[in-house]
Design a protein around this motif. Structure first.
Motif, PDB file in Angstrom:
ATOM      1  N   THR A 137      75.118  63.129  62.948  1.00 46.97           N
ATOM      2  CA  THR A 137      74.948  64.114  61.814  1.00 46.97           C
ATOM      3  C   THR A 137      74.483  63.324  60.466  1.00 46.97           C
ATOM      4  O   THR A 137      73.819  63.719  59.513  1.00 46.97           O
ATOM      5  N   VAL A 138      75.477  62.066  60.239  1.00 44.86           N
ATOM      6  CA  VAL A 138      75.163  61.468  59.011  1.00 44.86           C
ATOM      7  C   VAL A 138      73.832  60.811  58.943  1.00 44.86           C
ATOM      8  O   VAL A 138      73.161  60.841  58.034  1.00 44.86           O
ATOM      9  N   ALA A 139      73.370  60.376  60.159  1.00 44.66           N
ATOM     10  CA  ALA A 139      71.976  59.997  60.290  1.00 44.66           C
ATOM     11  C   ALA A 139      71.062  60.728  59.897  1.00 44.66           C
ATOM     12  O   ALA A 139      69.907  60.599  59.294  1.00 44.66           O
ATOM     13  N   CYS A 140      71.209  62.045  60.427  1.00 44.56           N
ATOM     14  CA  CYS A 140      70.269  63.191  60.145  1.00 44.56           C
ATOM     15  C   CYS A 140      70.242  63.410  58.723  1.00 44.56           C
ATOM     16  O   CYS A 140      69.093  63.883  58.069  1.00 44.56           O
ATOM     17  N   VAL A 141      71.335  63.247  57.941  1.00 42.04           N
ATOM     18  CA  VAL A 141      71.258  63.852  56.667  1.00 42.04           C
ATOM     19  C   VAL A 141      70.863  62.767  55.669  1.00 42.04           C
ATOM     20  O   VAL A 141      69.842  62.904  54.737  1.00 42.04           O
ATOM     21  N   ALA A 142      71.448  61.296  56.095  1.00 41.24           N
ATOM     22  CA  ALA A 142      70.938  60.238  55.137  1.00 41.24           C
ATOM     23  C   ALA A 142      69.987  59.266  55.713  1.00 41.24           C
ATOM     24  O   ALA A 142      68.984  58.641  55.311  1.00 41.24           O
ATOM     25  N   GLY A 143      70.415  58.737  57.034  1.00 39.37           N
ATOM     26  CA  GLY A 143      69.757  57.783  57.535  1.00 39.37           C
ATOM     27  C   GLY A 143      68.370  57.997  57.841  1.00 39.37           C
ATOM     28  O   GLY A 143      67.464  57.246  57.473  1.00 39.37           O
ATOM     29  N   VAL A 144      67.785  59.168  58.509  1.00 39.42           N
ATOM     30  CA  VAL A 144      66.509  59.402  58.813  1.00 39.42           C
ATOM     31  C   VAL A 144      65.543  59.579  57.503  1.00 39.42           C
ATOM     32  O   VAL A 144      64.590  58.976  57.329  1.00 39.42           O
ATOM     33  N   PRO A 145      65.989  60.440  56.684  1.00 39.90           N
ATOM     34  CA  PRO A 145      65.158  60.282  55.270  1.00 39.90           C
ATOM     35  C   PRO A 145      65.157  59.059  54.670  1.00 39.90           C
ATOM     36  O   PRO A 145      63.806  58.608  54.106  1.00 39.90           O
ATOM     37  N   ALA A 146      66.238  58.160  54.686  1.00 40.66           N
ATOM     38  CA  ALA A 146      65.879  56.970  54.053  1.00 40.66           C
ATOM     39  C   ALA A 146      65.087  56.141  54.859  1.00 40.66           C
ATOM     40  O   ALA A 146      64.174  55.391  54.194  1.00 40.66           O
ATOM     41  N   GLY A 147      65.125  56.014  56.183  1.00 36.99           N
ATOM     42  CA  GLY A 147      64.099  55.481  56.963  1.00 36.99           C
ATOM     43  C   GLY A 147      62.749  55.735  56.718  1.00 36.99           C
ATOM     44  O   GLY A 147      61.814  55.019  56.575  1.00 36.99           O
ATOM     45  N   ALA A 148      62.555  57.155  56.565  1.00 40.74           N
ATOM     46  CA  ALA A 148      60.928  57.495  56.237  1.00 40.74           C
ATOM     47  C   ALA A 148      60.576  57.272  54.941  1.00 40.74           C
ATOM     48  O   ALA A 148      59.515  56.784  54.951  1.00 40.74           O
ATOM     49  N   LEU A 149      61.705  57.235  53.960  1.00 34.59           N
ATOM     50  CA  LEU A 149      61.299  56.498  52.645  1.00 34.59           C
ATOM     51  C   LEU A 149      61.099  55.074  52.654  1.00 34.59           C
ATOM     52  O   LEU A 149      59.815  54.897  52.030  1.00 34.59           O
ATOM     53  N   LEU A 150      61.603  54.376  53.187  1.00 39.33           N
ATOM     54  CA  LEU A 150      61.501  52.929  53.283  1.00 39.33           C
ATOM     55  C   LEU A 150      60.054  52.785  54.042  1.00 39.33           C
ATOM     56  O   LEU A 150      59.203  51.807  53.631  1.00 39.33           O
ATOM     57  N   GLY A 151      59.776  53.324  55.151  1.00 40.11           N
ATOM     58  CA  GLY A 151      58.706  53.317  55.766  1.00 40.11           C
ATOM     59  C   GLY A 151      57.513  53.669  54.830  1.00 40.11           C
ATOM     60  O   GLY A 151      56.516  52.987  55.221  1.00 40.11           O
ATOM     61  N   GLY A 152      57.571  54.710  54.224  1.00 37.76           N
ATOM     62  CA  GLY A 152      56.348  55.232  53.459  1.00 37.76           C
ATOM     63  C   GLY A 152      56.001  54.055  52.327  1.00 37.76           C
ATOM     64  O   GLY A 152      54.982  53.930  51.822  1.00 37.76           O
ATOM     65  N   GLN A 153      56.985  53.518  51.533  1.00 38.98           N
ATOM     66  CA  GLN A 153      57.117  52.781  50.494  1.00 38.98           C
ATOM     67  C   GLN A 153      56.848  51.262  50.957  1.00 38.98           C
ATOM     68  O   GLN A 153      55.954  50.505  50.263  1.00 38.98           O
ATOM     69  N   PHE A 154      57.447  50.928  52.178  1.00 34.55           N
ATOM     70  CA  PHE A 154      57.183  49.277  52.345  1.00 34.55           C
ATOM     71  C   PHE A 154      56.857  48.890  53.683  1.00 34.55           C
ATOM     72  O   PHE A 154      56.604  47.887  54.244  1.00 34.55           O
ATOM     73  N   GLY A 155      56.306  50.083  54.513  1.00 34.84           N
ATOM     74  CA  GLY A 155      55.627  49.936  55.863  1.00 34.84           C
ATOM     75  C   GLY A 155      56.821  50.091  56.771  1.00 34.84           C
ATOM     76  O   GLY A 155      57.928  50.063  56.503  1.00 34.84           O
ATOM     77  N   TRP A 156      56.296  50.416  58.047  1.00 32.15           N
ATOM     78  CA  TRP A 156      57.316  50.848  59.093  1.00 32.15           C
ATOM     79  C   TRP A 156      58.413  49.711  59.303  1.00 32.15           C
ATOM     80  O   TRP A 156      59.500  50.010  59.765  1.00 32.15           O
ATOM     81  N   ARG A 157      57.976  48.356  59.243  1.00 33.33           N
ATOM     82  CA  ARG A 157      58.869  47.324  59.661  1.00 33.33           C
ATOM     83  C   ARG A 157      60.156  47.219  58.730  1.00 33.33           C
ATOM     84  O   ARG A 157      61.237  46.861  59.154  1.00 33.33           O
ATOM     85  N   ALA A 158      60.126  47.705  57.676  1.00 35.44           N
ATOM     86  CA  ALA A 158      61.136  47.845  56.618  1.00 35.44           C
ATOM     87  C   ALA A 158      62.217  48.736  57.263  1.00 35.44           C
ATOM     88  O   ALA A 158      63.529  48.369  56.965  1.00 35.44           O
ATOM     89  N   ALA A 159      61.839  49.818  57.895  1.00 33.19           N
ATOM     90  CA  ALA A 159      62.800  50.711  58.382  1.00 33.19           C
ATOM     91  C   ALA A 159      63.584  50.199  59.561  1.00 33.19           C
ATOM     92  O   ALA A 159      64.782  50.094  59.663  1.00 33.19           O
ATOM     93  N   PHE A 160      63.094  49.288  60.232  1.00 30.29           N
ATOM     94  CA  PHE A 160      63.557  48.539  61.412  1.00 30.29           C
ATOM     95  C   PHE A 160      64.243  47.502  61.207  1.00 30.29           C
ATOM     96  O   PHE A 160      65.865  47.336  61.648  1.00 30.29           O
ATOM     97  N   TRP A 161      64.083  46.644  59.821  1.00 32.83           N
ATOM     98  CA  TRP A 161      64.958  45.576  59.148  1.00 32.83           C
ATOM     99  C   TRP A 161      66.268  46.584  58.484  1.00 32.83           C
ATOM    100  O   TRP A 161      67.361  45.985  58.853  1.00 32.83           O
ATOM    101  N   ALA A 162      65.861  47.726  58.175  1.00 36.20           N
ATOM    102  CA  ALA A 162      67.002  48.302  57.430  1.00 36.20           C
ATOM    103  C   ALA A 162      68.272  48.730  58.493  1.00 36.20           C
ATOM    104  O   ALA A 162      69.569  48.530  58.296  1.00 36.20           O
TER     105      ALA A 162
END
Length: 405
Positions: A137-162
C-alpha cells in the motif's frame, strides 16, 4: 510488533514499487528499446506470471534453508536483476530480468509472510501480516508515483536504479534483524498433501477472487475518472494516491482488529466491498461520490485482504513453508486475471464502467463461494486465544481445525 516485521514491510515496499511502477514507464521503454507499446506491456504480464509460478516453486526450493539466508538470497537477486535491467539495451534481456525479479519477489513474499507470523505471538499474526502487506500500500501511495516521476524526468532506467537503491537498506536490515532459524518443515510430500485440503483450496480461491476484484478496477481507475467521472488527466495521480491512502488506512485499522475479530472483519469487508464496487459503477459520473468511494474501496480491499491471507496461513499450518507460497500465488492470480477481465470488458464495447461491474461480480462470487462452503462461511470463527492458537478453533467448509503455534 518486532522491528524485524517492519523491515520485511520495507522490503515488500521496494518490491511492490517495482511490480506496479511499470504501467507508467511502458511508453518510454517502448521508444528506447525500439519495440511496440504492446510488447513493452508484456513486461507487466511477465512479472505477474513469474509471481504466480515463483511463489510455490521458489518456496519449495528453499524450504529447508534458514529464513534469514533465504530472504537475503531472494532480496539480493532482486537488486541484481534491477541493476541488469537498468543497464541493458536489449528487450529480451529486460524481459528475462522481469521474470527473474518476479521469481525473487515471489520467493521473498512467501518466506516473509511465514517469518513475520513466526516472530509474533499467535494473537498478533494477522497484524504482522498487515504490516508486511502494508508495504504494497505504501508503494501505491508513494513508490509508484515517485517511480513514474523519475521515469518522466530522467528516463525509465532511473526508476529501475531507484528500486535497486531503496532495496539496499532492506538488505542490511534483514541481515541484522531477522533470526537465522531453520524452519521445522515436514517433508515436501507431506506439505503438498496438506495443501490438498478442500477448505484451504476454498480460502485460496476466495483470495484470488477478492484480489481479482481489487486489481480489475484499480488497473482501469485512470480511464474511469477521466472518461466517466469527467476529471482532467491531471487528477489521475491524485486519485491513484487516494486509493493508496485508503489502502494504507485499511491496513492500519484492520491490523488492530483482525486478530480479535477475524470473522467479523472478513464478513463485513467482503460484503461491503461487493456493494461498494456496484455503487461505484452506478455513481462514477458524480465527482464527490467517486472520490469517497475510491478511498473507501482501497480501505476495504487492503483492510480485508491481509486477514484472508492470515486465514490461509492458519488453515495451512500443516504446510508451514508452502502455505505462504500458495497465498502469494493466489494474490497474484487475482492480480493477473482481474486486469485481463476488465480489459476484455472494455474491448467488448461495454464501456469504461464495465471493469467496476466486473469487480462487483468477482466479489459477489467470492462472497458466494465463502458462504456456501459446505454451509459454513469463513466468518463463523471464534476470536484468537492468546498464546494458544492463531484463530482459536477455525471453522471453514464445515470442518473444524486447530491452527496454532
Amino acid at each position: 510488533m518486532p522491528f524485524a516485521v517492519y523491515v520485511l514491510g520495507l522490503a515488500v515496499f521496494a518490491q511492490g514499487t517495482s511490480e506496479f511502477m511499470l504501467s507508467g514507464l511502458v511508453p518510454g521503454i517502448a521508444a528506447d528499446l525500439g519495440v511496440s507499446v504492446p510488447a513493452a506491456g508484456l513486461l507487466t504480464s511477465a512479472f505477474a506470471v513469474g509471481m504466480v509460478v515463483g511463489a510455490p516453486s521458489m518456496t519449495l526450493a528453499a524450504r529447508r534453508w534458514p529464513r534469514r539466508r533465504t530472504l537475503l538470497v531472494f532480496l539480493c537477486a532482486f537488486v541484481a536483476v534491477h541493476v541488469a535491467g537498468a543497464l541493458t539495451g536489449s528487450y529480451a534481456v529486460l524481459l528475462a530480468t522481469r521474470v527473474a525479479a518476479a521469481l525473487a519477489n515471489a520467493g521473498f513474499w512467501a518466506v516473509a509472510l511465514a517469518a513475520a507470523t513466526a516472530l509474533v505471538p499467535p494473537e498478533s499474526r494477522a497484524r504482522a501480516t498487515s504490516v508486511v502487506v502494508g508495504g504494497v500500500t505504501v508503494a501505491c501511495v508513494a513508490g509508484v508515483p515517485a517511480g513514474a516521476l523519475l521515469g518522466g524526468q530522467f528516463g525509465w532506467r532511473a526508476a529501475f536504479w531507484a528500486v535497486a537503491v531503496v532495496s539496499v537498506p532492506a538488505v542490511v536490515a534483514v541481515a541484522r534483524t531477522i533470526p537465522d532459524d531453520r524452519p521445522a518443515a515436514p517433508s515436501a510430500r507431506g506439505e503438498l498433501r496438506a495443501l490438498a485440503d478442500r477448505g484451504l483450496l476454498r480460502i485460496l480461491a476466495v483470495n484470488a477472487l477478492f484480489q481479482g476484484a481489487t486489481f480489475c478496477s484499480f488497473t482501469y481507475l485512470a480511464t474511469l475518472v477521466t472518461e466517466v467521472t469527467g476529471l482532467a488527466p491531471g487528477w489521475v495521480p491524485g486519485m491513484l494516491a487516494l486509493f493508496g491512502a485508503g489502502s494504507f488506512a485499511g491496513v492500519v485499522i484492520a491490523g488492530r482488529v483482525a486478530d480479535r475479530r477475524p470473522g467479523a472483519l472478513i464478513a463485513a469487508g467482503m460484503t461491503s466491498s461487493a456493494i461498494g464496487w456496484a455503487v461505484l459503477a452506478l455513481a462514477a459520473g458524480n465527482v464527490a461520490a467517486t472520490v469517497a468511494l475510491v478511498f473507501a474501496q482501497g480501505m476495504l480491499a487492503f483492510g480485508t485482504g491481509p486477514a484472508l491471507i492470515a486465514r490461509v496461513l492458519a488453515r495451512g499450518a500443516a504446510a508451514p513453508t508452502l502455505a505462504g507460497g500458495y497465498a502469494t500465488a493466489a494474490f497474484n492470480v487475482g492480480g493477473a486475471v482481474g486486469p485481463w477481465l476488465g480489459g476484455a470488458a472494455i474491448g467488448a464495447g461495454l464501456g469504461y464502467r464495465s471493469p467496476v461491474w466486473a469487480s462487483a461480480v468477482l466479489m459477489a462470487l467470492a462472497v458466494t463461494l465463502a458462504a456456501t462452503s459446505a454451509g459454513t462461511p469463513p466468518w463463523r470463527t471464534r476470536s484468537a486465544r492468546a498464546g494458544s492458537r492463531a484463530y482459536g478453533r477455525a471453522r471453514w467448509g464445515g470442518r473444524t481445525s486447530r491452527t496454532g503455534s
